[in-house]
Design an enzyme around this catalytic site. Structure first.
Site, short mmCIF file in Angstrom:
data_model
loop_
_atom_site.label_atom_id
_atom_site.label_comp_id
_atom_site.label_asym_id
_atom_site.label_seq_id
_atom_site.Cartn_x
_atom_site.Cartn_y
_atom_site.Cartn_z
N ASP A 109 -10.05 -0.47 14.32
CA ASP A 109 -10.68 -0.62 13.01
C ASP A 109 -12.07 0.02 12.98
O ASP A 109 -13.07 -0.59 12.57
CB ASP A 109 -10.75 -2.11 12.60
N HIS A 122 -8.16 -0.80 5.89
CA HIS A 122 -8.49 -2.09 6.49
C HIS A 122 -9.10 -2.98 5.42
O HIS A 122 -9.96 -2.54 4.64
CB HIS A 122 -9.49 -1.88 7.64
N THR A 142 -10.02 6.33 15.00
CA THR A 142 -10.50 6.72 16.33
C THR A 142 -9.94 5.70 17.32
O THR A 142 -9.42 4.67 16.90
CB THR A 142 -12.04 6.73 16.38
N ASN A 182 -6.30 5.06 8.09
CA ASN A 182 -5.92 3.65 8.05
C ASN A 182 -6.63 2.99 6.88
O ASN A 182 -7.69 3.44 6.46
CB ASN A 182 -6.34 2.97 9.37
N ASN A 235 0.84 -1.21 0.00
CA ASN A 235 0.00 0.00 0.00
C ASN A 235 0.87 1.25 0.00
O ASN A 235 0.57 2.24 -0.68
CB ASN A 235 -0.95 0.00 1.18
N ARG A 259 3.33 0.02 25.75
CA ARG A 259 2.71 0.62 24.57
C ARG A 259 2.86 2.14 24.59
O ARG A 259 3.10 2.77 23.58
CB ARG A 259 1.22 0.31 24.57
C1 GRF Z 1 -3.25 -4.73 3.78
O1 GRF Z 1 -4.20 -5.68 3.40
C2 GRF Z 1 -3.86 -3.67 4.68
O2 GRF Z 1 -5.18 -3.39 4.37
C3 GRF Z 1 -3.78 -4.34 6.03
O3 GRF Z 1 -2.55 -5.02 6.03
C4 GRF Z 1 -2.17 -5.32 4.68
C5 GRF Z 1 -0.84 -4.68 4.48
O4 GRF Z 1 -0.30 -4.95 3.21
N1 GRF Z 1 -3.97 -3.35 7.08
P1 GRF Z 1 0.91 -4.07 2.67
O5 GRF Z 1 1.99 -4.08 3.76
O6 GRF Z 1 0.40 -2.70 2.38
O7 GRF Z 1 1.38 -4.80 1.44
#
Ligand code: GRF
Length: 215
Positions: A145, A109, A141, A107, A14, A65
């Site tokens: 998720d 998801h 938030t 984010n 991503n 954390r």
């Molecule tokens: C993706 O499916 C994203 O939606 C999720 O973790 C995965 C990460 O993939 N949160 P990448 O590291 O972006 O290839």
């Protein structure tokens, strides 16, 4: 031009879709840096190869954390980003961290939220027998998720799908919607009203729901 930092934990596909969109001129932002909580994250090499500054804040070096999130926030703030983009960042963030970046933390998801929060979303979708699955870009938030939805893309679930084939179909859409959502942010076209996102879509034919053909 607005600047962003991208947080990753692994593969970074991503992140790469955002880098590619910036390089092609489709995404008018400056990628100030890529941060990872894992020193071995594959995406760090991809970013470095493209000349993007990288930084590791290894969560294993911190006792709590809170301490990790404080170090991460410090690393982020050194880049003074307008937007913090979580892209496969696999750490649960403290409320304090999330509040610090309210309205500028997003984010992606791999499900149509609020269905299937958490891990193994594709397995969950197959087990439930849903016919439509997909991905969601949302403001973050404190609830995991959860948060105002910016854009969602839907994909069909086919009879012969397994987790891998479904994940691949969703991922192709993730790579499409994340650059789009970040561009809308960069263009000041997202407004949060009563906890919902309104998109000023006047100049854009693309809607906030992407529904590609079955493939
Ligand atoms: C993706 O499916 C994203 O939606 C999720 O973790 C995965 C990460 O993939 N949160 P990448 O590291 O972006 O290839």
């Amino acid at each position: 031009m607005k600047s962003i930092v991208i947080l990753i934990s692994g593969r970074g596909s991503n992140m790469e879709s955002l880098l590619t969109a910036v390089a092609s001129g489709a995404l008018p932002v400056r990628i100030a840096g890529v941060l990872s909580n894992r020193p071995a994250a594959q995406g760090l090499e991809t970013a470095a190869r493209q000349g993007v500054p990288t930084c590791v804040v290894d969560h294993q070096q911190f006792a709590s954390r809170e301490a990790f999130d404080a170090a991460m926030a410090e690393a982020i703030d050194r880049f003074s980003p307008d937007l913090v983009v979580l892209a496969g960042f696999m750490r649960i963030l403290t409320d304090g961290f999330v509040r610090r970046y309210t309205g500028r933390l997003v984010n992606i998801h791999p499900s149509l939220l609020p269905s299937f929060p958490g891990l193994h979303t594709h397995r969950q979708a197959l087990e439930e027998g849903v016919r439509i699955h997909g991905c969601t870009v949302h403001f973050v938030t404190p609830a995991l998720d959860h948060g105002p939805v910016i854009v969602q893309a839907a994909v069909p679930v086919l009879d012969d799908d397994d987790e891998a084939s479904l994940a691949a179909r969703v991922l192709a859409q993730e790579h499409r919607v994340y650059p789009l959502a970040v561009r809308w942010f960069a263009e000041d076209r997202l407004r949060l009203v009563d906890g919902r996102v309104l998109l000023d879509a006047a100049q854009d034919a693309t809607g906030v729901l992407i529904a590609p053909q079955a493939s």
